[in-house]
Design a protein around this motif. Structure first.
Motif, PDB file in Angstrom:
ATOM      1  N   LYS A   4      11.491  -5.487   7.005  1.00  0.00           N
ATOM      2  CA  LYS A   4      10.646  -5.333   5.792  1.00  0.00           C
ATOM      3  C   LYS A   4       9.360  -4.208   6.608  1.00  0.00           C
ATOM      4  CE  LYS A   4       9.973 -10.184   7.525  1.00  0.00           C
ATOM      5  NZ  LYS A   4       9.593 -11.468   8.470  1.00  0.00           N
ATOM      6  N   ALA A   5       9.365  -3.520   6.779  1.00  0.00           N
ATOM      7  CA  ALA A   5       8.709  -2.247   7.072  1.00  0.00           C
ATOM      8  C   ALA A   5       9.398  -1.370   6.225  1.00  0.00           C
ATOM      9  CB  ALA A   5       9.504  -1.820   8.549  1.00  0.00           C
ATOM     10  N   ASN A   6      10.295  -2.064   5.398  1.00  0.00           N
ATOM     11  CA  ASN A   6      10.793  -0.582   3.945  1.00  0.00           C
ATOM     12  C   ASN A   6       9.969  -1.492   3.322  1.00  0.00           C
ATOM     13  OD1 ASN A   6      12.221   1.413   2.368  1.00  0.00           O
ATOM     14  ND2 ASN A   6      13.542  -0.194   2.310  1.00  0.00           N
ATOM     15  N   ALA A   7       9.761  -2.476   2.495  1.00  0.00           N
ATOM     16  CA  ALA A   7       9.706  -3.346   1.987  1.00  0.00           C
ATOM     17  C   ALA A   7       7.621  -3.438   2.218  1.00  0.00           C
ATOM     18  CB  ALA A   7       9.455  -5.396   1.955  1.00  0.00           C
ATOM     19  N   LEU A   8       7.102  -2.904   3.499  1.00  0.00           N
ATOM     20  CA  LEU A   8       5.389  -2.518   3.994  1.00  0.00           C
ATOM     21  C   LEU A   8       6.026  -1.234   2.853  1.00  0.00           C
ATOM     22  CD1 LEU A   8       3.180  -3.127   4.790  1.00  0.00           C
ATOM     23  CD2 LEU A   8       3.566  -2.180   6.986  1.00  0.00           C
ATOM     24  N   GLU A   9       6.258  -0.059   2.866  1.00  0.00           N
ATOM     25  CA  GLU A   9       6.058   0.816   3.069  1.00  0.00           C
ATOM     26  C   GLU A   9       6.352   1.451   0.929  1.00  0.00           C
ATOM     27  OE1 GLU A   9       4.791   3.403   4.756  1.00  0.00           O
ATOM     28  OE2 GLU A   9       4.873   1.987   5.931  1.00  0.00           O
ATOM     29  N   THR A  10       6.837   0.535   0.675  1.00  0.00           N
ATOM     30  CA  THR A  10       7.273   0.359  -0.794  1.00  0.00           C
ATOM     31  C   THR A  10       6.206  -0.353  -0.840  1.00  0.00           C
ATOM     32  OG1 THR A  10       9.872   0.627  -0.602  1.00  0.00           O
ATOM     33  CG2 THR A  10       8.736  -0.175  -2.787  1.00  0.00           C
ATOM     34  N   ALA A  11       5.452  -1.866  -1.293  1.00  0.00           N
ATOM     35  CA  ALA A  11       4.210  -2.186  -1.672  1.00  0.00           C
ATOM     36  C   ALA A  11       3.010  -1.015  -1.631  1.00  0.00           C
ATOM     37  CB  ALA A  11       4.068  -3.021  -0.449  1.00  0.00           C
ATOM     38  N   LYS A  12       2.839  -0.023  -0.376  1.00  0.00           N
ATOM     39  CA  LYS A  12       1.715   0.878  -0.438  1.00  0.00           C
ATOM     40  C   LYS A  12       1.814   1.340  -1.381  1.00  0.00           C
ATOM     41  CE  LYS A  12       1.160   1.811   4.249  1.00  0.00           C
ATOM     42  NZ  LYS A  12       1.109   1.968   5.749  1.00  0.00           N
ATOM     43  N   MET A  13       3.031   1.954  -1.417  1.00  0.00           N
ATOM     44  CA  MET A  13       3.541   3.467  -2.184  1.00  0.00           C
ATOM     45  C   MET A  13       3.441   2.832  -3.894  1.00  0.00           C
ATOM     46  SD  MET A  13       6.045   4.585  -4.170  1.00  0.00           S
ATOM     47  CE  MET A  13       7.466   3.204  -4.147  1.00  0.00           C
ATOM     48  N   LEU A  14       3.705   1.350  -3.756  1.00  0.00           N
ATOM     49  CA  LEU A  14       3.002   0.629  -4.979  1.00  0.00           C
ATOM     50  C   LEU A  14       2.009   0.978  -5.915  1.00  0.00           C
ATOM     51  CD1 LEU A  14       5.822  -1.856  -5.384  1.00  0.00           C
ATOM     52  CD2 LEU A  14       6.262   0.323  -7.269  1.00  0.00           C
ATOM     53  N   GLU A  18      -2.942   5.015   1.214  1.00  0.00           N
ATOM     54  CA  GLU A  18      -2.352   5.481   2.296  1.00  0.00           C
ATOM     55  C   GLU A  18      -3.083   5.271   4.023  1.00  0.00           C
ATOM     56  OE1 GLU A  18      -3.045   9.749   1.335  1.00  0.00           O
ATOM     57  OE2 GLU A  18      -1.612   9.497  -0.172  1.00  0.00           O
ATOM     58  N   GLY A  19      -2.394   5.296   4.683  1.00  0.00           N
ATOM     59  CA  GLY A  19      -2.712   4.899   6.036  1.00  0.00           C
ATOM     60  C   GLY A  19      -2.319   3.286   6.580  1.00  0.00           C
ATOM     61  N   ASP A  20      -2.748   2.912   7.329  1.00  0.00           N
ATOM     62  CA  ASP A  20      -2.723   1.304   8.013  1.00  0.00           C
ATOM     63  C   ASP A  20      -3.492   0.445   7.695  1.00  0.00           C
ATOM     64  OD1 ASP A  20      -4.081   2.367   9.978  1.00  0.00           O
ATOM     65  OD2 ASP A  20      -2.298   2.123  11.686  1.00  0.00           O
ATOM     66  N   CYS A  21      -4.455   0.496   7.338  1.00  0.00           N
ATOM     67  CA  CYS A  21      -5.723  -0.019   7.076  1.00  0.00           C
ATOM     68  C   CYS A  21      -5.634  -1.672   5.885  1.00  0.00           C
ATOM     69  CB  CYS A  21      -7.346   0.534   6.325  1.00  0.00           C
ATOM     70  SG  CYS A  21      -7.133   0.912   4.150  1.00  0.00           S
ATOM     71  N   ARG A  22      -4.081  -1.369   5.882  1.00  0.00           N
ATOM     72  CA  ARG A  22      -4.234  -2.872   5.030  1.00  0.00           C
ATOM     73  C   ARG A  22      -2.809  -3.109   5.291  1.00  0.00           C
ATOM     74  NH1 ARG A  22      -8.178  -4.863   2.958  1.00  0.00           N
ATOM     75  NH2 ARG A  22      -9.883  -3.845   1.533  1.00  0.00           N
ATOM     76  N   ASP A  23      -1.890  -3.143   5.988  1.00  0.00           N
ATOM     77  CA  ASP A  23      -1.242  -3.221   7.072  1.00  0.00           C
ATOM     78  C   ASP A  23      -0.691  -4.658   7.178  1.00  0.00           C
ATOM     79  OD1 ASP A  23      -0.617  -0.777   6.320  1.00  0.00           O
ATOM     80  OD2 ASP A  23       0.650  -0.278   8.634  1.00  0.00           O
ATOM     81  N   ASN A  24      -1.799  -5.717   7.549  1.00  0.00           N
ATOM     82  CA  ASN A  24      -1.822  -6.950   8.262  1.00  0.00           C
ATOM     83  C   ASN A  24      -1.794  -7.664   7.013  1.00  0.00           C
ATOM     84  OD1 ASN A  24      -2.003  -6.370  10.822  1.00  0.00           O
ATOM     85  ND2 ASN A  24      -4.227  -5.693  11.187  1.00  0.00           N
ATOM     86  N   LEU A  25      -3.137  -7.229   5.856  1.00  0.00           N
ATOM     87  CA  LEU A  25      -2.874  -8.152   4.517  1.00  0.00           C
ATOM     88  C   LEU A  25      -1.660  -7.946   4.083  1.00  0.00           C
ATOM     89  CD1 LEU A  25      -4.128 -10.092   2.677  1.00  0.00           C
ATOM     90  CD2 LEU A  25      -5.109  -7.767   2.002  1.00  0.00           C
TER      91      LEU A  25
END
Length: 83
Positions: A4-14, A18-25
């Motif tokens: 899931k961490a990899n999915a999160l990083e890839t979604a953020k890249m897409l 940058e940063g973690d302000c949207r990580d929870n959502l």
């Protein structure tokens, strides 16, 4: 095993986040997409072949729901013109 961490990083890249302000959502959307896929396919284990689809679905849902808009657009209720 689903990363899931990899999915999160890839979604953020897409999304260009940058940063973690949207990580929870985004993490919520990833988890919800996993449940949607599992229920739709009527399976209990997430297939490795669908792991690359997960961040794409997450980014699409994020864009469609306009989560990136912090403040809703103001609506003009009336306009007065001086003639």
């Amino acid at each position: 095993m689903l990363n899931k961490a990899n999915a999160l990083e890839t979604a953020k890249m897409l999304l260009g986040i940058e940063g973690d302000c949207r990580d929870n959502l985004l993490s919520f959307l990833i988890e919800d997409n996993i449940n949607l896929i599992l229920n739709y396919c009527r399976i209990t284990d997430f297939p490795q072949e669908l792991e690359s689809l997960l961040p794409v679905m997450t980014a699409d849902r994020y864009r469609r729901a306009s989560y990136r808009q912090e403040i809703a657009d103001k609506v003009v209720k009336s306009e007065t013109q001086n003639l």
